[in-house]
Each structure stands twice: as structure tokens, then as C-alpha cells.
Design a protein around this motif. Structure first.
Motif, PDB file in Angstrom:
ATOM      1  N   GLY A 143       0.762  -1.244   0.000  1.00 48.57           N
ATOM      2  CA  GLY A 143       0.000   0.000   0.000  1.00 48.57           C
ATOM      3  C   GLY A 143       0.789   1.289   0.000  1.00 48.57           C
ATOM      4  N   ASP A 144       2.056   1.251   0.364  1.00 43.74           N
ATOM      5  CA  ASP A 144       2.759   2.530   0.487  1.00 43.74           C
ATOM      6  C   ASP A 144       4.114   2.562  -0.209  1.00 43.74           C
ATOM      7  OD1 ASP A 144       4.173   0.895   2.121  1.00 43.74           O
ATOM      8  OD2 ASP A 144       3.686   1.928   3.986  1.00 43.74           O
TER       9      ASP A 144
ATOM     10  N   PHE B  96      13.308  -5.809   4.205  1.00 39.25           N
ATOM     11  CA  PHE B  96      12.855  -4.468   4.574  1.00 39.25           C
ATOM     12  C   PHE B  96      11.382  -4.441   4.961  1.00 39.25           C
ATOM     13  CE2 PHE B  96      16.589  -2.677   2.212  1.00 39.25           C
ATOM     14  CZ  PHE B  96      17.076  -1.897   3.258  1.00 39.25           C
ATOM     15  N   PHE B  97      10.562  -5.187   4.236  1.00 39.83           N
ATOM     16  CA  PHE B  97       9.111  -5.048   4.421  1.00 39.83           C
ATOM     17  C   PHE B  97       8.464  -6.168   5.236  1.00 39.83           C
ATOM     18  CE2 PHE B  97       9.813  -2.865   0.272  1.00 39.83           C
ATOM     19  CZ  PHE B  97       9.352  -1.609   0.627  1.00 39.83           C
ATOM     20  N   ASP B  98       9.093  -7.324   5.304  1.00 39.67           N
ATOM     21  CA  ASP B  98       8.341  -8.520   5.710  1.00 39.67           C
ATOM     22  C   ASP B  98       8.973  -9.322   6.837  1.00 39.67           C
ATOM     23  OD1 ASP B  98       6.405  -8.200   3.544  1.00 39.67           O
ATOM     24  OD2 ASP B  98       8.046  -8.774   2.212  1.00 39.67           O
ATOM     25  N   GLN B  99       9.592  -8.663   7.777  1.00 39.58           N
ATOM     26  CA  GLN B  99      10.261  -9.463   8.816  1.00 39.58           C
ATOM     27  C   GLN B  99       9.276 -10.222   9.700  1.00 39.58           C
ATOM     28  OE1 GLN B  99      13.200  -6.579  10.413  1.00 39.58           O
ATOM     29  NE2 GLN B  99      14.709  -7.964   9.507  1.00 39.58           N
ATOM     30  N   ASP B 100       8.052  -9.706   9.816  1.00 40.78           N
ATOM     31  CA  ASP B 100       7.045 -10.459  10.580  1.00 40.78           C
ATOM     32  C   ASP B 100       6.736 -11.783   9.871  1.00 40.78           C
ATOM     33  OD1 ASP B 100       6.062  -8.908   8.497  1.00 40.78           O
ATOM     34  OD2 ASP B 100       4.143  -8.491   9.466  1.00 40.78           O
TER      35      ASP B 100
ATOM     36  N   LEU C 112      16.204  -6.658  -9.516  1.00 42.66           N
ATOM     37  CA  LEU C 112      15.604  -5.411  -9.986  1.00 42.66           C
ATOM     38  C   LEU C 112      14.103  -5.368  -9.804  1.00 42.66           C
ATOM     39  CD1 LEU C 112      17.169  -4.789 -13.507  1.00 42.66           C
ATOM     40  CD2 LEU C 112      16.900  -3.086 -11.716  1.00 42.66           C
ATOM     41  N   SER C 113      13.478  -6.514  -9.698  1.00 41.75           N
ATOM     42  CA  SER C 113      12.037  -6.574  -9.927  1.00 41.75           C
ATOM     43  C   SER C 113      11.179  -6.848  -8.711  1.00 41.75           C
ATOM     44  CB  SER C 113      11.732  -7.661 -10.960  1.00 41.75           C
ATOM     45  OG  SER C 113      12.452  -7.405 -12.122  1.00 41.75           O
ATOM     46  N   TYR C 114      11.777  -7.298  -7.607  1.00 44.16           N
ATOM     47  CA  TYR C 114      10.961  -7.519  -6.426  1.00 44.16           C
ATOM     48  C   TYR C 114      11.019  -6.265  -5.563  1.00 44.16           C
ATOM     49  CZ  TYR C 114      11.003 -12.428  -7.872  1.00 44.16           C
ATOM     50  OH  TYR C 114      10.868 -13.591  -8.580  1.00 44.16           O
ATOM     51  N   PRO C 115       9.930  -5.957  -4.856  1.00 39.57           N
ATOM     52  CA  PRO C 115       9.830  -4.659  -4.178  1.00 39.57           C
ATOM     53  C   PRO C 115      11.055  -4.319  -3.319  1.00 39.57           C
ATOM     54  CG  PRO C 115       7.734  -5.803  -4.110  1.00 39.57           C
ATOM     55  CD  PRO C 115       8.718  -6.778  -4.699  1.00 39.57           C
TER      56      PRO C 115
END
Ligand code: AG3
Length: 297
Positions: free
Chosen positions: A19-20, A200-204, A228-231
Motif C-alpha cells: 500500500g505505500d 525491509f518489508f516482511d520481517q514479521d 531489480l524486480s521484487y519490491p
């Protein structure tokens, strides 16, 4: 995925993550769009990154950088296991992981279990260079990987979970029940490698993944890839084994002698990928194990 027409000439394909955050690539045209019972599948010709596969608007691969993820998913476990002959891939319907697995001459059988026939059909037609579909050692099954792992009598040396993000149908591929079944089909020196999202985004998600794997594996590690292609570009894979260590047990001389013409994997990256930046390691809160190399680090 959104198609956005900004100047009347420019067409962009973009993935929004959580979302961000977003990434966008200039597109030339849509080659394929379809809806299966499981997901929406799009293949886009991009301006700078070759063809791109998206499932439900999430980028699965581009021709420009797919080698990074596919080489690292296959070669790290296959050059850790002493003699990998039987490989199971769950997901991976684009064929890229299987292609890298099948570059190992010692592999006798590679079973690819993809739930979504539409992915395989669309990729065979529009991404024909990704897979190695004609290799006689490859057995493609269009069925639910969860059910396959639960019911098969076959045993495997290496299991690779090449999944989408843990939303919708892929959520169960991160569950304790599934890892129990994977451990059951793995031989005693077996290795599981699974797509493990973003540090960065998904440590949970990563912590939960390892907590779900922990009862069935004595050794759990996270390792990193940069594409290059994964967030965000920095992405990770999980390594689980019943004992084999990806560093001390690695067959690095074989990796050198085989001389596979890899573009990301090499014997230094094999080891170096397990060295985690402090935040990537600390955020796991001990859910994965530390590696013992280099000494003192
Ligand atoms: N597997 C998907 C990795 C996760 C990508 N996530 C995202 N773009 N939000 C890739 C399949 C390639 N065989």
C-alpha cells in the motif's frame, strides 16, 4: 498491477507493495491477460526489462533479471546437498527454477507441482525462454502442491517452494502443516529452500515462516539476493535442513568444476549470501540460526 497512461504515449506497469511503496516499469504492450480460478495472470512486454510475468499484479519475474532468483533458489541447495537426484518444486509454473535445477547433471527427476495451469500455458507461449520444458527428467503436475506434499509416497533430496507472496492461495505454503508435510517427503539429508519475501518489508512474515519450519528442521537460515524486480530489490530465501550446513557442507569445488555459466551464483556468493546486514538479522529475533562463517564475524 496498474496500467497508467501519463503523457498519452507512455504506458507504465506498476506494482504497489503493502500500500505505500511502488515500482514502475515502462511497458510496450500486453501480450497476455487471463483470469484463472486462482489468480489474474499478465505477461507484459516492457521497454527495458524484457517480458514480465505478473500474478494478481505482483511481479513474478522479468526476462532481464530472473536469473538472480532462479539461480539462487536452485544452486545454493543443490550445491549443498552431497548428491541431489530427486527435486520437488512447488509453484514455479514459469519453469525458471526447474531450468536451473536441470542444469545439474546428477539430477535424475524433477517434479514441478503448479496449481495454476494458466501460468504454465501462458509462460510456455509468451515466455518460452524461461523454462526447460522438453527435458525428459521434468515431470510437470498441475495440481495443488499442498495436497501433493501431503499424499505422495515419493521422497526428495531437495524441495523448492517457488511461491507468490503469502496472500490468497499461497498463504498455506507458509504454514506449519505444509512444512510438516515437506519434512516428511524429504530424505534425512534433505533441504528445503523457500521464497522468503523482503527483509525491509516482511520481517514479521519471515519470523513466522521460521517458527513454522522450526519443529521439523534442525538448521534454519535466511539468505539474500539482490534483483531489480521484487519490491525494494533486496529479497530473501529461506534454507532449512535436517543437518546440512550451507557453508561447511557446500560442494564448492564441484560448483567450480561444473562451470555452469551462471550470471549471479558463484562460490563466493553461495557463502556471502548468508551474511546478513544487522537489521536483516536482528529483526528475525533469533527465529533463524546464525552461520559460523567467517570465523569471528
Ligand atoms: N516468486 C515470487 C517472488 C515474490 C515476488 N513478490 C512480489 N513481487 N510482490 C517468483 C516466481 C518466479 N519463478
Amino acid at each position: 498491477m496498474e496500467h497508467e497512461n501519463t503523457s498519452g504515449m507512455d504506458l507504465w506497469v506498476q506494482e504497489i507493495y503493502h500500500g505505500d511503496f511502488g515500482m514502475k516499469f515502462r511497458a510496450v504492450r500486453t501480450l497476455f491477460s487471463g483470469q484463472s480460478p486462482f489468480q489474474r495472470v499478465d505477461i507484459i512486454e516492457t521497454a527495458g526489462h524484457g517480458r514480465m510475468l505478473l500474478n494478481d499484479g505482483k511481479i513474478m519475474l522479468t526476462e532481464r533479471d530472473e536469473f538472480v532468483y532462479h539461480e539462487m533458489m536452485a544452486h545454493v541447495p543443490l550445491y549443498t546437498h552431497p548428491c541431489p537426484e530427486r527435486v520437488l518444486i512447488i509453484g514455479g509454473g514459469d519453469g525458471g527454477t526447474a531450468r536451473e535445477v536441470l542444469r545439474h547433471k546428477g539430477v535424475k527427476r524433477c517434479v514441478l507441482v503448479e496449481i495454476d495451469k494458466l501460468v504454465v500455458e501462458a509462460c510456455k507461449e509468451h515466455l518460452p525462454r524461461i523454462g526447460a520444458w522438453d527435458d525428459p527428467r521434468l515431470d510437470v503436475k498441475i495440481e495443488d502442491g499442498i495436497a501433493f506434499a501431503r499424499n505422495t509416497d515419493e521422497m526428495f533430496d531437495v524441495v523448492l517452494v517457488d511461491s507468490t507472496d503469502p496472500v490468497g492461495p499461497a498463504t498455506v505454503l507458509f504454514s506449519r502443516e505444509f512444512y510438516r508435510d515437506v519434512a516428511r517427503v524429504l530424505a534425512p539429508d534433505g533441504i528445503l529452500v523457500a521464497q522468503a519475501e523482503s527483509p525491509f518489508f516482511d520481517q514479521d512474515i519471515q519470523r513466522e515462516m521460521f517458527q513454522n519450519q522450526r519443529p521439523f528442521f534442525s538448521r534454519l537460515h535466511l539468505y539474500l539476493i539482490s534483483n531489480l524486480s521484487y519490491p525494494g530489490g533486496l529479497w530473501s530465501l529461506s534454507f532449512a535442513s535436517k543437518g546440512l550446513c550451507p557453508l561447511t557442507d557446500a560442494r564448492l569445488p564441484d560448483a567450480r568444476n561444473d562451470g555452469l555459466a551462471t550470471r549471479y551464483y558463484n562460490t563466493q556468493i553461495h557463502r556471502g549470501a548468508f551474511l546478513l546486514p544487522a537489521f536483516a538479522k536482528d529483526g528475525l529475533l533469533g527465529a533463524a540460526d546464525s552461520v559460523d562463517w567467517p570465523a569471528g564475524a
